[in-house]
Scaffold this motif. Structure first.
Motif, mmCIF file in Angstrom:
data_model
loop_
_atom_site.group_PDB
_atom_site.id
_atom_site.type_symbol
_atom_site.label_atom_id
_atom_site.label_comp_id
_atom_site.label_asym_id
_atom_site.label_seq_id
_atom_site.Cartn_x
_atom_site.Cartn_y
_atom_site.Cartn_z
ATOM 1 N N PRO A 68 0.879 -1.368 0.167
ATOM 2 C CA PRO A 68 -0.017 -0.160 0.156
ATOM 3 C C PRO A 68 0.988 1.297 0.017
ATOM 4 C CG PRO A 68 -0.603 -1.497 1.709
ATOM 5 C CD PRO A 68 0.605 -2.067 1.211
ATOM 6 N N ARG A 69 0.433 2.286 -0.698
ATOM 7 C CA ARG A 69 1.267 3.707 -0.783
ATOM 8 C C ARG A 69 0.204 4.431 0.238
ATOM 9 N NH1 ARG A 69 2.302 4.685 -7.054
ATOM 10 N NH2 ARG A 69 -0.141 4.923 -6.877
ATOM 11 N N TYR A 70 0.771 5.255 0.973
ATOM 12 C CA TYR A 70 0.313 6.277 1.848
ATOM 13 C C TYR A 70 0.142 7.542 1.067
ATOM 14 C CZ TYR A 70 0.307 2.900 5.352
ATOM 15 O OH TYR A 70 0.287 1.475 6.150
ATOM 16 N N ARG A 74 -5.478 11.268 2.955
ATOM 17 C CA ARG A 74 -6.238 10.079 2.995
ATOM 18 C C ARG A 74 -6.198 9.573 4.419
ATOM 19 N NH1 ARG A 74 -6.719 7.012 -2.550
ATOM 20 N NH2 ARG A 74 -7.839 5.476 -1.131
ATOM 21 N N LEU A 75 -7.261 8.881 4.848
ATOM 22 C CA LEU A 75 -7.019 8.051 6.134
ATOM 23 C C LEU A 75 -6.249 6.677 5.889
ATOM 24 C CD1 LEU A 75 -10.047 9.000 8.129
ATOM 25 C CD2 LEU A 75 -7.795 9.879 8.359
ATOM 26 N N LEU A 76 -7.012 6.054 4.906
ATOM 27 C CA LEU A 76 -6.474 4.817 4.452
ATOM 28 C C LEU A 76 -5.524 4.816 3.341
ATOM 29 C CD1 LEU A 76 -9.781 2.722 4.332
ATOM 30 C CD2 LEU A 76 -8.064 2.805 6.184
ATOM 31 N N PRO A 77 -4.544 3.871 3.172
ATOM 32 C CA PRO A 77 -3.412 3.761 2.151
ATOM 33 C C PRO A 77 -4.088 3.450 0.805
ATOM 34 C CG PRO A 77 -3.394 1.799 3.493
ATOM 35 C CD PRO A 77 -4.197 2.831 4.185
ATOM 36 N N GLU A 78 -3.803 3.935 -0.335
ATOM 37 C CA GLU A 78 -3.824 3.375 -1.602
ATOM 38 C C GLU A 78 -3.746 2.149 -1.770
ATOM 39 O OE1 GLU A 78 -3.961 7.204 -4.807
ATOM 40 O OE2 GLU A 78 -2.191 5.675 -4.769
ATOM 41 N N ARG A 79 -4.411 1.268 -2.473
ATOM 42 C CA ARG A 79 -4.251 -0.107 -2.492
ATOM 43 C C ARG A 79 -4.226 -0.996 -1.409
ATOM 44 N NH1 ARG A 79 1.210 0.670 -5.511
ATOM 45 N NH2 ARG A 79 0.607 1.752 -7.543
ATOM 46 N N THR A 80 -5.474 -0.729 -0.942
ATOM 47 C CA THR A 80 -5.686 -1.419 0.638
ATOM 48 C C THR A 80 -5.450 -2.974 0.330
ATOM 49 O OG1 THR A 80 -7.349 0.448 0.734
ATOM 50 C CG2 THR A 80 -7.501 -1.638 2.157
ATOM 51 N N ALA A 130 -11.847 6.143 3.580
ATOM 52 C CA ALA A 130 -12.742 6.131 4.782
ATOM 53 C C ALA A 130 -13.837 7.516 4.474
ATOM 54 C CB ALA A 130 -12.070 6.367 5.925
ATOM 55 N N PRO A 131 -14.947 7.281 4.871
ATOM 56 C CA PRO A 131 -15.943 8.471 4.829
ATOM 57 C C PRO A 131 -15.526 9.621 5.630
ATOM 58 C CG PRO A 131 -16.738 6.881 6.314
ATOM 59 C CD PRO A 131 -15.632 6.378 5.775
ATOM 60 N N GLY A 141 -9.462 19.989 15.249
ATOM 61 C CA GLY A 141 -8.815 18.868 14.908
ATOM 62 C C GLY A 141 -9.793 17.439 14.834
ATOM 63 N N LEU A 142 -11.088 17.693 14.552
ATOM 64 C CA LEU A 142 -11.908 16.851 14.498
ATOM 65 C C LEU A 142 -12.153 16.483 12.918
ATOM 66 C CD1 LEU A 142 -14.869 17.612 16.900
ATOM 67 C CD2 LEU A 142 -12.969 15.966 17.136
ATOM 68 N N PRO A 143 -12.218 15.036 12.426
ATOM 69 C CA PRO A 143 -12.095 14.992 10.897
ATOM 70 C C PRO A 143 -13.805 15.351 10.538
ATOM 71 C CG PRO A 143 -12.293 12.822 12.186
ATOM 72 C CD PRO A 143 -11.973 13.990 12.978
ATOM 73 N N THR A 144 -13.750 15.760 9.282
ATOM 74 C CA THR A 144 -15.209 16.178 8.658
ATOM 75 C C THR A 144 -15.712 14.920 8.011
ATOM 76 O OG1 THR A 144 -14.262 17.099 6.734
ATOM 77 C CG2 THR A 144 -14.851 18.529 8.754
ATOM 78 N N ALA A 145 -17.146 14.824 7.667
ATOM 79 C CA ALA A 145 -17.410 13.754 6.934
ATOM 80 C C ALA A 145 -17.604 14.109 5.241
ATOM 81 C CB ALA A 145 -19.189 13.770 7.151
ATOM 82 N N LYS A 146 -17.162 13.136 4.631
ATOM 83 C CA LYS A 146 -17.411 12.988 3.184
ATOM 84 C C LYS A 146 -17.635 11.855 2.665
ATOM 85 C CE LYS A 146 -12.676 11.103 2.145
ATOM 86 N NZ LYS A 146 -11.606 11.304 1.339
ATOM 87 N N LEU A 147 -17.836 11.796 1.432
ATOM 88 C CA LEU A 147 -18.402 10.560 0.540
ATOM 89 C C LEU A 147 -17.042 9.533 0.680
ATOM 90 C CD1 LEU A 147 -20.287 11.959 -2.221
ATOM 91 C CD2 LEU A 147 -21.444 10.813 -0.314
ATOM 92 N N PRO A 148 -17.408 8.262 0.865
ATOM 93 C CA PRO A 148 -16.393 7.156 0.807
ATOM 94 C C PRO A 148 -16.227 7.028 -0.540
ATOM 95 C CG PRO A 148 -18.464 6.221 1.276
ATOM 96 C CD PRO A 148 -18.824 7.897 1.333
#
Length: 171
Positions: A68-70, A74-80, A130-131, A141-148
């Motif tokens: 995977p590439r970070y 993004r919260l999750l890496p590419e190529r999960t 992640a959404p 410092g809180l994350p905001t919502a977005k489309l997954p």
């Protein structure tokens, strides 16, 4: 049996085993195992010349997947789920058919040679996000919502098969 005879026999068997092991190593390193088709008994029984047939079976080997590439933002890496490469080959064949000088005195056989061709594949992979966004300093410092986001990494098959058709003297 004398002990010297046993030692001599053991040395001969060891030498033959080593020679067979050395002879088999380039075949497996090449990625294809030759498969001869014995038709000598049928030639003798039928009293006629039959074609010579041989084949090659590829040995598939799995490669190392690219991890995977970070990516920033993004919260999750590419190529999960990474793509797994598999290297192998297409089976090969060699066929020689005797001809009774149909094309002249210099042409005794027709031949088709299809060597084992290399084959490279990649299994399908998956890329997820992640959404939620990365921590936002404007929102304390809180994350905001977005489309997954979900992406499918397409599988790949790559090969270059070749064949050779010809006529010539001798079998």
């Amino acid at each position: 049996m004398k002990s010297t005879t046993r030692r001599t026999l053991a040395a001969v068997v060891t030498g033959v085993a080593a020679a067979v092991g050395v002879a088999a190593t380039p075949t497996t390193a090449a990625g294809a195992i030759p498969v001869p088709v014995p038709l000598d008994g049928a030639e003798t029984a039928l009293g006629m010349e039959l074609p010579e047939v041989a084949g090659e079976l590829p040995v598939p080997t799995a490669g190392a997947p690219e991890g995977p590439r970070y990516v920033e933002g993004r919260l999750l890496p590419e190529r999960t789920l990474p793509q797994l490469p598999v290297h192998g080959g297409l089976p090969g064949a060699d066929l020689r058919q005797p001809l009774p000088r149909v094309l002249g005195d210099d042409f005794d056989h027709a031949a088709v040679d299809v060597p084992a061709a290399g084959l490279r594949t990649l299994a399908p992979g998956l890329s997820l996000d992640a959404p939620l966004t990365a921590p936002n300093p404007g929102a304390f410092g809180l994350p905001t919502a977005k489309l997954p986001q979900v992406g499918l990494l397409t599988p790949m098959v790559r090969t270059v098969p070749v064949a050779d058709l010809g006529v010539g003297p001798g079998l």
